[in-house]
Design a protein around this motif. Structure first.
Motif, short mmCIF file in Angstrom:
data_model
loop_
_atom_site.label_atom_id
_atom_site.label_comp_id
_atom_site.label_asym_id
_atom_site.label_seq_id
_atom_site.Cartn_x
_atom_site.Cartn_y
_atom_site.Cartn_z
N LEU A 1 0.82 -1.21 0.00
CA LEU A 1 0.00 0.00 0.00
C LEU A 1 0.86 1.26 0.00
N ALA A 2 1.87 1.32 0.86
CA ALA A 2 2.72 2.51 0.92
C ALA A 2 3.46 2.77 -0.39
N PRO A 3 4.13 1.76 -0.99
CA PRO A 3 4.76 2.02 -2.29
C PRO A 3 3.77 2.39 -3.38
N SER A 4 2.58 1.79 -3.34
CA SER A 4 1.57 2.10 -4.35
C SER A 4 1.10 3.55 -4.24
N ILE A 5 0.80 4.00 -3.02
CA ILE A 5 0.37 5.39 -2.81
C ILE A 5 1.50 6.34 -3.15
N SER A 6 2.71 6.00 -2.73
CA SER A 6 3.86 6.86 -3.02
C SER A 6 4.10 6.98 -4.53
N ALA A 7 3.97 5.86 -5.25
CA ALA A 7 4.19 5.87 -6.70
C ALA A 7 3.15 6.69 -7.43
N SER A 8 1.99 6.91 -6.82
CA SER A 8 0.92 7.69 -7.47
C SER A 8 0.88 9.13 -6.98
N ALA B 1 16.49 22.60 -11.70
CA ALA B 1 15.64 22.15 -10.60
C ALA B 1 14.45 21.35 -11.12
N ILE B 2 13.84 21.83 -12.22
CA ILE B 2 12.69 21.12 -12.80
C ILE B 2 13.10 19.74 -13.29
N LEU B 3 14.30 19.66 -13.89
CA LEU B 3 14.78 18.36 -14.37
C LEU B 3 15.07 17.41 -13.20
N VAL B 4 15.57 17.96 -12.09
CA VAL B 4 15.78 17.14 -10.90
C VAL B 4 14.44 16.61 -10.39
N LEU B 5 13.43 17.48 -10.38
CA LEU B 5 12.08 17.06 -9.97
C LEU B 5 11.54 15.98 -10.91
N ALA B 6 11.77 16.17 -12.20
CA ALA B 6 11.29 15.18 -13.17
C ALA B 6 11.97 13.83 -12.95
N ALA B 7 13.27 13.87 -12.63
CA ALA B 7 13.99 12.63 -12.36
C ALA B 7 13.43 11.93 -11.13
N ARG B 8 13.11 12.73 -10.08
CA ARG B 8 12.52 12.15 -8.88
C ARG B 8 11.11 11.63 -9.15
N CYS B 9 10.46 12.23 -10.11
CA CYS B 9 9.12 11.80 -10.50
C CYS B 9 9.18 10.47 -11.26
N ALA B 10 10.27 10.25 -11.98
CA ALA B 10 10.39 9.06 -12.83
C ALA B 10 10.53 7.78 -12.02
N ASP B 11 11.30 7.83 -10.92
CA ASP B 11 11.56 6.61 -10.14
C ASP B 11 10.29 5.93 -9.64
N PRO B 12 9.41 6.67 -8.94
CA PRO B 12 8.19 5.99 -8.48
C PRO B 12 7.28 5.55 -9.62
N LEU B 13 7.27 6.31 -10.72
CA LEU B 13 6.44 5.92 -11.85
C LEU B 13 6.91 4.60 -12.45
N LEU B 14 8.23 4.44 -12.56
CA LEU B 14 8.77 3.20 -13.12
C LEU B 14 8.49 2.00 -12.21
N LEU C 1 5.77 1.46 -10.77
CA LEU C 1 4.36 1.10 -10.88
C LEU C 1 4.16 -0.25 -11.55
N ALA C 2 5.02 -0.59 -12.50
CA ALA C 2 4.87 -1.86 -13.21
C ALA C 2 4.99 -3.05 -12.25
N ASP C 3 6.06 -3.00 -11.43
CA ASP C 3 6.25 -4.10 -10.47
C ASP C 3 5.18 -4.09 -9.39
N ILE C 4 4.86 -2.90 -8.87
CA ILE C 4 3.83 -2.80 -7.83
C ILE C 4 2.48 -3.26 -8.36
N GLY C 5 2.17 -2.84 -9.61
CA GLY C 5 0.90 -3.23 -10.21
C GLY C 5 0.77 -4.74 -10.33
N SER C 6 1.87 -5.40 -10.70
CA SER C 6 1.85 -6.86 -10.83
C SER C 6 1.59 -7.52 -9.49
#
Length: 575
Positions: free
Chosen positions: A132-139, A275-288, A290-295
């Motif tokens: 639950l925690a990784p799922s909420i965090s990833a979203s 700074a925006i690119l750093v934020l985007a990079a931090r945004c990418a990790d939890p999104l990626l 999602l595939a494993d968490i979703g499974s």
């Protein structure tokens, strides 16, 4: 997912689950906001006065500390709630299984229940503690970061926002495309579990046939099916995982190009772009992730659905206003019972006065054991009524009914523990003297004296460390200790050697003394002392009377009796 969890477990868990979800959501938002402070920090560091970054660094540290505290509290809450739910789920599943009709437990459900009880429940209940925690965090964390990006620069924020529906669509498509393979995988896993159990149980037969070194074809075929479905399952997830990765990479590339264009046009500073690119990079990790968490979530949801199916199976209904039986007499009143598409018991009417013994004999498959099971309410009749003490067994509470009945089966199951623990199952609160007296009456004391460890000797799972006769003595001692007024005996001595048969007979005689008894037996000499004998064939009573009455009648019972004797001692119908 949460709704299904609450439906399976009950509303009593709703409040702690909602509190845990709120904590985890707040933690994910705090994580996103902590990244947001990187924008003013980097702007100050790359500006004309780097020292101006100190207040922002302090604020960043404070938010990170708050996030760490929230993360600890939310994770701890998740583990506690998850552990409580796991314990509650095992209790609920066990209680429910104990109330299901015996007929529900066919061979095909052995693997299903084994898989559910071992890994299924654990996987389903791990959602709160681990997923639950990784799922909420990833979203939630990426959404928080996108909101921050919109606040700093609407063009870059809008570009990042476009990826949200794409990611959601990929996740939805992946879930739908893998649903069929996930269901088939679960089915094959259950089948393989059943085949493993079958293979272990078949060892005596395989070895007796000289095939102990051979592969078990049914098990091999089942494992190959598991391998095939597993491969299909992986392949069905692959397009979604690749699509998600490409979407995240495309989003980052678009932000990089757009940020560079805005910086070259003088609409935004280089520090802001970084700074925006750093934020985007931090945004990418939890999104990626999602595939494993979703499974994992889909697997847990599938297990939850199977648990829900089992828990929705209707148990035998309990009377709203239970009736207390008066007396210990038994009655079958025009009873009919169907099972497996055939009529097992057909219009059977029998009565056993209090304190008397009824023996039920007949060919295999006649329905003899089913009569005992109907008395103990392992099944409900389709027509007619089964009464104990004048009360329909369906109107008696299960606890009261079971307190009236002691059952000794042909196949005795002992739990992995000591002999004393297995005897005490008859009456856990019995004193030591009562346990010893029951053992002596069943001639179990003879077994205990020759076993290393005596009363503390372990019987093994199912009682495998004892012989059949020794297990039967434990079962009789258990029934004697229970001291129930009604005794049901099912083919108790049919597979015993002469020595154990004599000992068991002695124990049975003591068990039956002064009680209402219904016994099923193949060995005809065990039924001679019954007050009445019912000959059952094809689910119907074809003859009924005392031993001598039925012999004089010269019908089916007499044929059975004569077939069980030597020609020299066979009954000729005149004596």
């Amino acid at each position: 997912m949460i709704r299904m969890l609450l439906r399976v477990l009950g509303d009593q868990y709703a409040r702690p689950i909602r509190r845990t979800v709120a904590l985890m959501t707040t933690t994910a938002i705090a994580e996103g906001l902590s990244y947001a402070l990187l924008v003013p920090v980097l702007r100050a560091l790359f500006g004309s006065e780097p020292a101006a970054a100190w207040p922002w660094l302090i604020a960043f540290g404070a938010v990170v500390a708050a996030y760490a505290a929230l993360r600890y509290i939310s994770d701890l809450s998740g583990f506690r709630v998850g552990t409580t739910m796991l314990r509650g789920m095992y209790h609920r599943l066990g209680d429910h299984l104990a109330r299901l009709p015996i007929g529900w437990y066919n061979a095909g459900r052995i693997g299903q229940v084994s898989a559910l009880a071992s890994g299924g429940v654990l996987q389903a209940m791990s959602v709160i503690a681990h997923l639950l925690a990784p799922s909420i965090s990833a979203s939630v964390t990426p959404l928080t970061i996108i909101v921050v990006m919109l606040a700093f620069n609407w063009q870059l924020g809008l570009a990042a926002l476009v990826a949200v529906p794409v990611v959601a669509a990929i996740q939805l498509w992946t879930a739908r495309s893998t649903a069929a393979t996930d269901a088939e995988r679960a089915e094959r896993d259950q089948e393989a579990t059943g085949r493993v159990i079958e293979y272990l149980q078949a060892q005596p037969v395989l070895r007796a046939g000289g095939r102990s070194g051979e592969r078990f074809r049914l098990l091999d075929d089942s494992l190959r099916e598991v391998q095939r479905v597993s491969r299909r399952s992986v392949l069905s997830v692959l397009p979604g995982a690749v699509g998600l990765t490409l979407t995240v990479q495309a989003m980052f590339t678009v932000l990089l190009v757009l940020g560079a264009s805005l910086a070259l046009g003088g609409n935004i500073g280089a520090a802001e772009v970084l700074a925006i690119l750093v934020l985007a990079a931090r945004c990418a990790d939890p999104l990626l992730s999602l595939a494993d968490i979703g499974s994992q979530l889909r697997g847990a949801r599938s297990e939850l659905a199977r648990l829900d199916t089992v828990l929705r199976t209707e148990p035998l209904p309990e009377a709203r206003e239970p009736i207390q039986p008066v007396g210990r007499d038994l009655e079958f009143d025009s009873v009919a019972f169907r099972h497996g598409g055939r009529t097992v018991i057909d219009e059977v009417s029998l009565s056993v006065p209090e304190g008397q013994r009824l023996a039920v004999v007949g060919p295999s498959g006649a329905g003899k054991s089913t009569l005992l099971q109907l008395l103990a309410r392992f099944y409900d009749v389709d027509a007619g009524a089964v009464r104990v003490g004048g009360a329909d067994v369906r109107a008696i509470s299960t606890e009261v009914l079971m307190a009236q009945i002691a059952i000794v089966f042909q196949e005795v199951y002992l739990f992995d523990g000591t002999i004393e623990e297995n005897v005490r199952l008859g009456r856990p609160d019995a004193g030591v003297a009562e346990v010893r007296a029951a053992a002596t009456a069943a001639r179990l004391d003879e077994v205990i004296e020759r076993l290393p460890g005596g009363w503390a000797a372990n019987v093994g799972e199912g009682g495998t460390l004892l012989s059949g006769g020794e297990r039967q003595r434990v079962s009789i001692a258990r029934a004697l200790l229970k001291n129930a007024p009604i005794v049901l005996l099912d083919e108790v001595t049919s597979a015993l050697d002469p020595v154990n048969e004599a000992a068991v007979h002695e124990g049975i005689e003591r068990l039956m003394a002064g009680r209402t008894v219904v016994m099923v037996a193949h060995r005809m000499r065990t039924v001679q002392r019954a007050d009445r004998i019912a000959f059952l064939d094809g689910g119907r009573i074809v003859e009924e009377g005392s031993h001598h009455e039925l012999l004089r009648h010269g019908g089916r019972y007499a044929d059975f009796w004569n077939a069980s004797l030597t020609p020299a001692t066979a009954w000729d119908g005149r004596g």
